[in-house]
Motif scaffolding. Structure first.
Motif, short mmCIF file in Angstrom:
data_model
loop_
_atom_site.label_atom_id
_atom_site.label_comp_id
_atom_site.label_asym_id
_atom_site.label_seq_id
_atom_site.Cartn_x
_atom_site.Cartn_y
_atom_site.Cartn_z
N GLU A 1 -23.27 -15.80 -27.48
CA GLU A 1 -21.88 -15.34 -27.51
C GLU A 1 -20.99 -16.26 -26.69
O GLU A 1 -19.90 -16.63 -27.12
N ILE A 2 -21.46 -16.65 -25.49
CA ILE A 2 -20.62 -17.52 -24.67
C ILE A 2 -20.61 -18.95 -25.21
O ILE A 2 -19.60 -19.65 -25.13
N MET A 3 -21.73 -19.40 -25.81
CA MET A 3 -21.74 -20.76 -26.36
C MET A 3 -20.91 -20.84 -27.64
O MET A 3 -20.37 -21.90 -27.96
N TRP A 4 -20.81 -19.75 -28.38
CA TRP A 4 -19.93 -19.71 -29.55
C TRP A 4 -18.46 -19.73 -29.14
O TRP A 4 -17.65 -20.39 -29.77
N SER A 5 -18.14 -18.99 -28.06
CA SER A 5 -16.74 -18.76 -27.74
C SER A 5 -16.21 -19.61 -26.60
O SER A 5 -15.03 -19.99 -26.60
N ARG A 6 -17.05 -19.92 -25.59
CA ARG A 6 -16.58 -20.65 -24.42
C ARG A 6 -17.60 -21.72 -23.99
O ARG A 6 -18.07 -21.72 -22.85
N ILE B 1 -19.17 -22.64 -19.80
CA ILE B 1 -20.55 -22.61 -19.31
C ILE B 1 -21.10 -24.03 -19.19
O ILE B 1 -21.89 -24.33 -18.29
N GLY B 2 -20.66 -24.92 -20.06
CA GLY B 2 -21.12 -26.30 -19.99
C GLY B 2 -20.75 -26.97 -18.68
O GLY B 2 -21.53 -27.75 -18.12
N ALA B 3 -19.54 -26.66 -18.15
CA ALA B 3 -19.11 -27.24 -16.88
C ALA B 3 -20.04 -26.84 -15.74
O ALA B 3 -20.33 -27.63 -14.84
N ALA B 4 -20.50 -25.60 -15.77
CA ALA B 4 -21.39 -25.12 -14.72
C ALA B 4 -22.77 -25.77 -14.83
O ALA B 4 -23.36 -26.19 -13.82
N LEU B 5 -23.28 -25.89 -16.05
CA LEU B 5 -24.66 -26.34 -16.22
C LEU B 5 -24.81 -27.85 -16.07
O LEU B 5 -25.86 -28.33 -15.65
N ILE B 6 -23.77 -28.62 -16.41
CA ILE B 6 -23.88 -30.06 -16.26
C ILE B 6 -23.72 -30.48 -14.80
O ILE B 6 -24.06 -31.60 -14.42
N SER C 1 -24.96 -28.37 -12.17
CA SER C 1 -26.01 -27.75 -11.36
C SER C 1 -27.35 -27.80 -12.08
O SER C 1 -27.53 -27.09 -13.09
N PRO C 2 -28.29 -28.61 -11.62
CA PRO C 2 -29.60 -28.63 -12.28
C PRO C 2 -30.33 -27.29 -12.18
O PRO C 2 -31.08 -26.93 -13.10
N ALA C 3 -30.12 -26.55 -11.09
CA ALA C 3 -30.75 -25.23 -10.99
C ALA C 3 -30.17 -24.29 -12.03
O ALA C 3 -30.90 -23.50 -12.66
N GLY C 4 -28.85 -24.36 -12.24
CA GLY C 4 -28.23 -23.54 -13.27
C GLY C 4 -28.69 -23.94 -14.66
O GLY C 4 -28.95 -23.08 -15.51
N LEU C 5 -28.80 -25.24 -14.90
CA LEU C 5 -29.32 -25.73 -16.18
C LEU C 5 -30.71 -25.18 -16.44
O LEU C 5 -31.02 -24.70 -17.53
N ALA C 6 -31.56 -25.24 -15.42
CA ALA C 6 -32.92 -24.74 -15.55
C ALA C 6 -32.92 -23.25 -15.87
O ALA C 6 -33.66 -22.79 -16.75
N ALA C 7 -32.11 -22.49 -15.17
CA ALA C 7 -32.08 -21.04 -15.40
C ALA C 7 -31.64 -20.72 -16.82
O ALA C 7 -32.22 -19.84 -17.48
N TRP C 8 -30.64 -21.44 -17.31
CA TRP C 8 -30.10 -21.17 -18.66
C TRP C 8 -31.14 -21.44 -19.73
O TRP C 8 -31.31 -20.66 -20.67
N ILE D 1 -26.24 -31.18 -22.15
CA ILE D 1 -26.28 -29.73 -22.30
C ILE D 1 -25.00 -29.21 -22.95
O ILE D 1 -25.04 -28.37 -23.87
N GLY D 2 -23.85 -29.69 -22.54
CA GLY D 2 -22.60 -29.20 -23.12
C GLY D 2 -22.46 -29.56 -24.59
O GLY D 2 -22.05 -28.72 -25.41
#
Length: 374
Positions: free
Chosen positions: A236-241, A245-250, A252-259, A293-294
């Motif tokens: 839902e978030i990748m379809w709409s925003r 979410i891409g800004a957060a994951l690119i 933070s490697p820990a955030g990328l891993a969690a996602w 990721i983004g």
């Protein structure tokens, strides 16, 4: 069009920056006493991040990946990254395109290379062998994003040009799951004179149900919808925003891993057996080092631009993945979408990432289906 050899060569500066970010990671508190109930388990994530920062040998992983010949092909002004391994068997090997999905990469398909290109070395009949082509989807790893909208049909056009215009093949087979399955099916419908067969682990759906769905088909679709209630938050978030979410994951490697680990855990048949830390971190580092990721979200954001699928007329095979959303999938749905469904298998093992979960099973299924079509 041009083709040039490619080697993964992540700079020390990128790795040093990655390690610094990992060492400064902050972790959330679990939302439940039940592990994984609220997504990626914080305790598991903490251990994984610690290993990424202090135990994981990326240079060894990079060398393993570079043992597979890789290339960049410029098609329509955009680079497509791909692995290309020719058969070590006699002449007449069938070219076979293996396409990954999300959140995956070309790495998922690499365990299939040996059994498919050098069957004799694996104790298999050398008369059935393949030239294997493993492209990275646009916006994944070192493939650039598409010039226009990311559609499965658009990727099918790229793959056909790669196989025929760049590599010079006239006929080839296609295989994939998830997005890769959709791309494979579109390649089959758009280029039926070139595609000898399509094999997927997620069965095709018809563009419309005519006649109306049966009771069994209705029950499956209702169960699929119910499963998505708890599973589809990520999409839902990748379809709409996607950019949010891409800004957060690119960053933070820990955030990328969690996602990503959240989906690997939920969609893999046996998570612990498949995803040891080093295998998981190889996949994660490909995402991190390529900064993809983004851009890997583009196919979600552009999904509405996909046209309804046409019936598949080339020989079709399904090896049904063993994951909750595929439970009790009626063969009749696939038969609505394919006029020549020749192979249907339900091995009851191996989930969303079947090629890396059960490579011997998948290689055997591919040999069984494509052998007579060569």
């Amino acid at each position: 069009m041009s083709v040039r050899p490619f080697r993964i060569d992540v700079s020390d500066a990128v790795l040093d920056d990655l390690r610094a970010r990992l060492l400064n990671s902050r972790f959330t508190t679990a939302s439940s006493d039940e592990h994984w109930a609220g997504g990626t388990d914080p305790g598991y994530l903490r251990d994984l991040v610690a290993h990424w920062a202090g135990g994981f040998d990326w240079r060894a992983a990079e060398a393993r990946l570079n043992s597979f010949p890789q290339f960049l092909a410029e098609i329509g002004g955009r680079d497509v990254h791909f692995v290309h391994v020719r058969s070590k068997a006699a002449e007449g090997a069938l070219p076979l395109v293996l396409t990954h999905g999300w959140p995956s990469s070309f790495v998922e398909m690499l365990p299939l290379v040996g059994p498919l290109t050098d069957p004799a070395a694996h104790g298999l009949d050398p008369s059935v062998s393949f030239d294997v082509v493993i492209p990275s989807l646009p916006g994944f790893a070192w493939s650039q994003t598409m010039a226009g909208h990311f559609t499965r049909g658009g990727v099918a056009d790229l793959w056909h040009e790669l196989l025929t215009g760049v590599l010079g093949y006239e006929r080839y087979g296609v295989f994939g799951g998830d997005i890769g399955g959709g791309v494979s099916m579109r390649t089959a419908t758009q280029y039926p004179d070139s595609v000898v067969g399509v094999h997927t682990i997620h069965p095709p759906f018809p563009g419309k149900f005519d006649p109306e769905p049966t009771a069994e088909e209705e029950a499956f679709m209702a169960a699929e919808k119910a499963y998505d209630v708890n599973d589809q938050g990520y999409s839902e978030i990748m379809w709409s925003r996607p950019d949010t979410i891409g800004a957060a994951l690119i960053d933070s490697p820990a955030g990328l891993a969690a996602w990503i680990v959240d989906k690997y855990h939920d969609w893999t048949d046996d998570f612990a057996a498949t995803w040891d830390h080093d295998t998981l971190l190889t996949m994660l580092t490909v995402y991190w080092a390529s900064g993809s990721i983004g851009t890997s979200f583009r196919q979600y954001f552009d999904y509405e631009h996909n046209k309804p699928g046409s019936p598949i007329t080339v020989p079709t095979a399904v090896t049904l993945s063993h994951e909750p959303v595929m439970a009790n999938f009626p063969r009749s749905i696939a038969e609505r979408a394919s006029t020549d469904l020749r192979h249907w298998s339900e091995p009851k093992r191996g989930g969303h990432f079947l090629p890396i979960e059960e490579p011997e099973l998948v290689a055997g299924e591919l040999r069984t289906f494509f052998g007579p079509l060569r």
